[in-house]
Design a protein around this motif. Structure first.
Motif, PDB file in Angstrom:
ATOM      1  N   HIS A 336      54.995  16.297   1.207  1.00  0.00           N
ATOM      2  CA  HIS A 336      53.877  16.868   0.471  1.00  0.00           C
ATOM      3  C   HIS A 336      53.408  15.905  -0.615  1.00  0.00           C
ATOM      4  O   HIS A 336      54.212  15.217  -1.246  1.00  0.00           O
ATOM      5  CB  HIS A 336      54.277  18.196  -0.179  1.00  0.00           C
ATOM      6  CG  HIS A 336      54.601  19.271   0.810  1.00  0.00           C
ATOM      7  ND1 HIS A 336      53.648  20.073   1.376  1.00  0.00           N
ATOM      8  CD2 HIS A 336      55.798  19.677   1.329  1.00  0.00           C
ATOM      9  CE1 HIS A 336      54.224  20.937   2.201  1.00  0.00           C
ATOM     10  NE2 HIS A 336      55.525  20.713   2.193  1.00  0.00           N
ATOM     11  N   ALA A 337      52.099  15.875  -0.826  1.00  0.00           N
ATOM     12  CA  ALA A 337      51.535  15.030  -1.890  1.00  0.00           C
ATOM     13  C   ALA A 337      51.986  15.549  -3.256  1.00  0.00           C
ATOM     14  O   ALA A 337      52.385  16.712  -3.403  1.00  0.00           O
ATOM     15  CB  ALA A 337      50.012  15.028  -1.800  1.00  0.00           C
ATOM     16  N   TYR A 343      54.731  24.018  -1.631  1.00  0.00           N
ATOM     17  CA  TYR A 343      55.337  24.459  -0.382  1.00  0.00           C
ATOM     18  C   TYR A 343      56.603  23.687  -0.003  1.00  0.00           C
ATOM     19  O   TYR A 343      57.121  23.860   1.095  1.00  0.00           O
ATOM     20  CB  TYR A 343      54.315  24.332   0.756  1.00  0.00           C
ATOM     21  CG  TYR A 343      53.017  25.055   0.477  1.00  0.00           C
ATOM     22  CD1 TYR A 343      52.996  26.325  -0.075  1.00  0.00           C
ATOM     23  CD2 TYR A 343      51.793  24.445   0.761  1.00  0.00           C
ATOM     24  CE1 TYR A 343      51.813  26.989  -0.337  1.00  0.00           C
ATOM     25  CE2 TYR A 343      50.593  25.094   0.502  1.00  0.00           C
ATOM     26  CZ  TYR A 343      50.612  26.369  -0.048  1.00  0.00           C
ATOM     27  OH  TYR A 343      49.431  27.005  -0.310  1.00  0.00           O
ATOM     28  N   VAL A 344      57.095  22.844  -0.900  1.00  0.00           N
ATOM     29  CA  VAL A 344      58.314  22.084  -0.595  1.00  0.00           C
ATOM     30  C   VAL A 344      59.486  23.042  -0.383  1.00  0.00           C
ATOM     31  O   VAL A 344      60.250  22.922   0.575  1.00  0.00           O
ATOM     32  CB  VAL A 344      58.632  21.085  -1.723  1.00  0.00           C
ATOM     33  CG1 VAL A 344      59.999  20.440  -1.476  1.00  0.00           C
ATOM     34  CG2 VAL A 344      57.555  20.019  -1.816  1.00  0.00           C
ATOM     35  N   LYS A 345      59.612  24.020  -1.286  1.00  0.00           N
ATOM     36  CA  LYS A 345      60.713  24.975  -1.183  1.00  0.00           C
ATOM     37  C   LYS A 345      60.243  26.418  -1.031  1.00  0.00           C
ATOM     38  O   LYS A 345      61.049  27.307  -0.771  1.00  0.00           O
ATOM     39  CB  LYS A 345      61.613  24.872  -2.423  1.00  0.00           C
ATOM     40  CG  LYS A 345      62.320  23.530  -2.555  1.00  0.00           C
ATOM     41  CD  LYS A 345      63.245  23.519  -3.762  1.00  0.00           C
ATOM     42  CE  LYS A 345      63.980  22.186  -3.880  1.00  0.00           C
ATOM     43  NZ  LYS A 345      64.877  22.161  -5.074  1.00  0.00           N
ATOM     44  N   THR A 346      58.946  26.642  -1.179  1.00  0.00           N
ATOM     45  CA  THR A 346      58.415  28.016  -1.146  1.00  0.00           C
ATOM     46  C   THR A 346      57.629  28.265   0.127  1.00  0.00           C
ATOM     47  O   THR A 346      56.722  27.510   0.470  1.00  0.00           O
ATOM     48  CB  THR A 346      57.486  28.259  -2.356  1.00  0.00           C
ATOM     49  OG1 THR A 346      58.180  27.935  -3.555  1.00  0.00           O
ATOM     50  CG2 THR A 346      57.040  29.715  -2.398  1.00  0.00           C
ATOM     51  N   LYS A 347      57.980  29.331   0.820  1.00  0.00           N
ATOM     52  CA  LYS A 347      57.219  29.751   1.995  1.00  0.00           C
ATOM     53  C   LYS A 347      56.156  30.760   1.559  1.00  0.00           C
ATOM     54  O   LYS A 347      56.470  31.735   0.884  1.00  0.00           O
ATOM     55  CB  LYS A 347      58.142  30.379   3.039  1.00  0.00           C
ATOM     56  CG  LYS A 347      59.175  29.420   3.606  1.00  0.00           C
ATOM     57  CD  LYS A 347      60.065  30.122   4.622  1.00  0.00           C
ATOM     58  CE  LYS A 347      61.098  29.158   5.190  1.00  0.00           C
ATOM     59  NZ  LYS A 347      61.991  29.830   6.187  1.00  0.00           N
ATOM     60  N   ALA A 352      46.243  30.511   2.899  1.00  0.00           N
ATOM     61  CA  ALA A 352      45.489  29.662   3.837  1.00  0.00           C
ATOM     62  C   ALA A 352      45.985  28.217   3.857  1.00  0.00           C
ATOM     63  O   ALA A 352      46.138  27.626   4.938  1.00  0.00           O
ATOM     64  CB  ALA A 352      44.001  29.713   3.500  1.00  0.00           C
ATOM     65  N   ALA A 353      46.238  27.623   2.696  1.00  0.00           N
ATOM     66  CA  ALA A 353      46.675  26.223   2.673  1.00  0.00           C
ATOM     67  C   ALA A 353      48.055  26.056   3.291  1.00  0.00           C
ATOM     68  O   ALA A 353      48.338  25.061   3.961  1.00  0.00           O
ATOM     69  CB  ALA A 353      46.668  25.695   1.239  1.00  0.00           C
ATOM     70  N   TYR A 354      48.933  27.032   3.073  1.00  0.00           N
ATOM     71  CA  TYR A 354      50.277  26.972   3.679  1.00  0.00           C
ATOM     72  C   TYR A 354      50.179  27.044   5.190  1.00  0.00           C
ATOM     73  O   TYR A 354      50.817  26.257   5.910  1.00  0.00           O
ATOM     74  CB  TYR A 354      51.130  28.112   3.144  1.00  0.00           C
ATOM     75  CG  TYR A 354      52.541  28.133   3.708  1.00  0.00           C
ATOM     76  CD1 TYR A 354      53.483  27.198   3.294  1.00  0.00           C
ATOM     77  CD2 TYR A 354      52.924  29.085   4.653  1.00  0.00           C
ATOM     78  CE1 TYR A 354      54.781  27.210   3.811  1.00  0.00           C
ATOM     79  CE2 TYR A 354      54.201  29.107   5.174  1.00  0.00           C
ATOM     80  CZ  TYR A 354      55.132  28.167   4.751  1.00  0.00           C
ATOM     81  OH  TYR A 354      56.412  28.184   5.271  1.00  0.00           O
ATOM     82  N   ASP A 355      49.382  27.962   5.695  1.00  0.00           N
ATOM     83  CA  ASP A 355      49.215  28.069   7.148  1.00  0.00           C
ATOM     84  C   ASP A 355      48.534  26.826   7.721  1.00  0.00           C
ATOM     85  O   ASP A 355      48.845  26.405   8.842  1.00  0.00           O
ATOM     86  CB  ASP A 355      48.403  29.319   7.496  1.00  0.00           C
ATOM     87  CG  ASP A 355      49.233  30.592   7.394  1.00  0.00           C
ATOM     88  OD1 ASP A 355      50.442  30.479   7.117  1.00  0.00           O
ATOM     89  OD2 ASP A 355      48.676  31.688   7.578  1.00  0.00           O
TER      90      ASP A 355
END
Length: 521
Positions: A336-337, A343-347, A352-355
């Protein structure tokens, strides 16, 4: 990274640079609703041809709006083998309310409840959503602004502008630098022909001038009206500015089950959806020449790899990121930038960005699987994104379609023929007045069929599972009142039967005329 209206313009240069340098872009969109509660013939069905499915779905697209767009921009890291960096952004959107534009849209209770369950920020959507418009709306607004035929229509704006015009000294505290200040200047200059406005650091300065001086300022001032009218239009276009950047970049666009996303992109940022299904396909292919739907890709991969069945994008990602994936340790590395480390450790499923990030990650992992299968070795030497695109070629521009006569749409050519199970015909005895709904409920415990009436006592049954068709044929073999068999058009179609009956009557009359004609004197 969450982006609303306050942060959007400042982030545009960076976003443009990221997209231009990207290998591909992951996409996901959240909506205020999915489908209108249509009934009867307007419901989507497995019987629908793609063109019929499109026309039915088009109505829902026009009714609901986009509340969040997620983009995850993937770029290979130069000098590091098979390593990618992902920049993931959430854009909260709200339709432009400007001049004559005052969009209407609906909320679907189930969609609101669903997003709320996953922590969607409705406050940011409603209060700080980035404006947007399509080309048709922009054309109208541009004409009205540049010709001076422009009016404030929304009640809050009218009240504020009235206060500004009545007592100029009071609106200085209200006006903010940027879009609102430009808007106030435009309305003031229209309403009061003997004043001039100048935007300065401390706010908007108003001074009284003669009509001659006003004309001179309009035509010679360094902030000529044409310039800041363009600025107003730029602010009102909002996310549509970035959409055009995305289109111009022509990068592969990746989604998961992305058909609804494409429909909304066309309607909200390009042009109103055309009535012609073929025209819609041509337009999308022109905007995004390379589409990859990971739902379509993984359906095939799952069958070949014998992975456990899963129902959503998060589960697909988890399987590919587990030891069940034989190429887990040799596949592409994704980081990840620095400003997108949420989202490194969080689901965050259904953010929208996570998906969008999951879409891009699934694409890379699946492509590596395919490449390994072709080479027959693991690890695959010198794998690169162009190589991944080569192995994904059979899936490019093939977008999954839910509940229709075909399982996918081909955006770069004719749609492929259906591979659905055969249509069954149900003939009913001693059940007068039976309805489609009653037939559906009769079989729902055994399997779920789409039901369509053929005649008063005959119904067509269609499922998307071959085993369901086989099971019901076996279960109802020899049934005294419910006769089920394979549907044959030339045998069962009422239209064909009608034609055959007419032909039979004509043939009989012709034969009789021939016989009696020969027996005459």
């Amino acid at each position: 990274m969450d982006v609303g209206a306050d942060e959007f313009e400042e982030s545009l240069p960076l976003l443009q640079e990221l997209v231009q340098e990207a290998d591909f872009v992951g996409l996901d969109i959240e909506f205020t609703g999915l489908r209108s509660n249509l009934s009867g013939p307007q419901q989507i069905s497995l019987f629908d041809l793609p063109s019929e499915w499109y026309l039915k779905t088009r109505q829902s697209i026009q009714q609901f709006t986009v509340c969040q767009i997620g983009l995850s921009v993937f770029s290979a890291i130069e000098g590091e083998a098979n390593k990618y960096i992902a920049h993931s952004c959430n854009f909260f959107l709200f339709p432009t309310t400007f001049g004559i534009l005052d969009s209407e849209f609906s909320f679907q209770a189930s969609s609101v409840q669903f997003l709320n369950q996953y922590g969607f920020n409705y406050n940011k959507f409603l209060k700080n959503g980035i404006p947007y418009m399509n080309e048709e709306q922009e054309k109208k607004i541009r004409h009205d602004i540049l010709t001076g035929n422009w009016r404030v229509r929304s009640s809050p704006d009218k009240d504020q502008i009235k206060a500004v015009i009545d007592k100029v000294t009071r609106w200085l505290d209200l006006a903010k630098e940027g879009f609102q200040a430009f808007e106030v200047q435009l309305v003031l200059r229209q309403a009061l022909p003997d004043i001039w406005t100048v935007l300065k650091d401390e706010g908007v300065v108003v001074k009284k001038v003669s009509k001659q001086h006003r004309w001179y300022l309009q035509n010679t001032s360094c902030d000529q009206e044409s310039c800041w009218k363009e600025n107003i239009l730029l602010s009102a276009r909002g996310f549509s500015v970035f959409f055009q950047m995305l289109v111009k970049a022509q990068k592969p666009l990746v989604g998961h089950n992305m058909m609804m996303d494409l429909l909304h992109l066309h309607e909200k940022f390009f042009r109103p959806l055309p009535e012609s299904y073929d025209q819609f396909k041509q337009n999308i292919h022109s905007l995004f020449p390379v589409l990859i739907d990971t739902k379509n890709v993984t359906k095939d991969i799952w069958k070949e790899m014998n992975f456990p069945r899963v129902s959503n994008l998060s589960e697909v990602y988890e399987v590919l990121d587990s030891d069940l994936n034989p190429t887990k340790n040799s596949g592409p590395e994704i980081v990840h930038a620095s400003r997108c480390e949420k989202y490194v450790k969080t689901k965050c499923p259904h953010e929208a960005a996570y998906d969008a990030f999951l879409c891009g990650s699934v694409l890379l992992k699946v492509a590596h699987l395919l490449l390994q299968k072709i080479h027959g070795i693991d690890p695959v030497p010198e794998s690169s994104f162009p190589q991944y695109l080569d192995v994904l070629a059979p899936y490019v521009n093939q977008v999954n379609l839910i509940r229709a006569g075909v399982p996918k749409i081909n955006f770069s050519g004719p749609d492929y023929p259906s591979i659905r199970p055969p249509i069954l015909i149900l003939s009913i005895k001693r059940w007068p007045g039976v309805s489609e709904q009653q037939v559906y409920h009769k079989f729902q415990n055994l399997c779920k069929f789409d039901v369509r009436r053929l005649t008063r006592s005959q119904f067509l049954l269609l499922t998307n599972k071959f085993k369901d068709a086989r099971n019901v044929l076996k279960e109802y073999r020899g049934h005294p009142t419910l006769c089920i068999s394979l549907y044959r058009y030339w045998r069962h179609s009422p239209d064909v039967n009608c034609v055959l009956q007419v032909c039979g009557i004509v043939t009989a009359w012709a034969l009789l005329a021939f016989i009696f004609g020969r027996s005459g004197p």
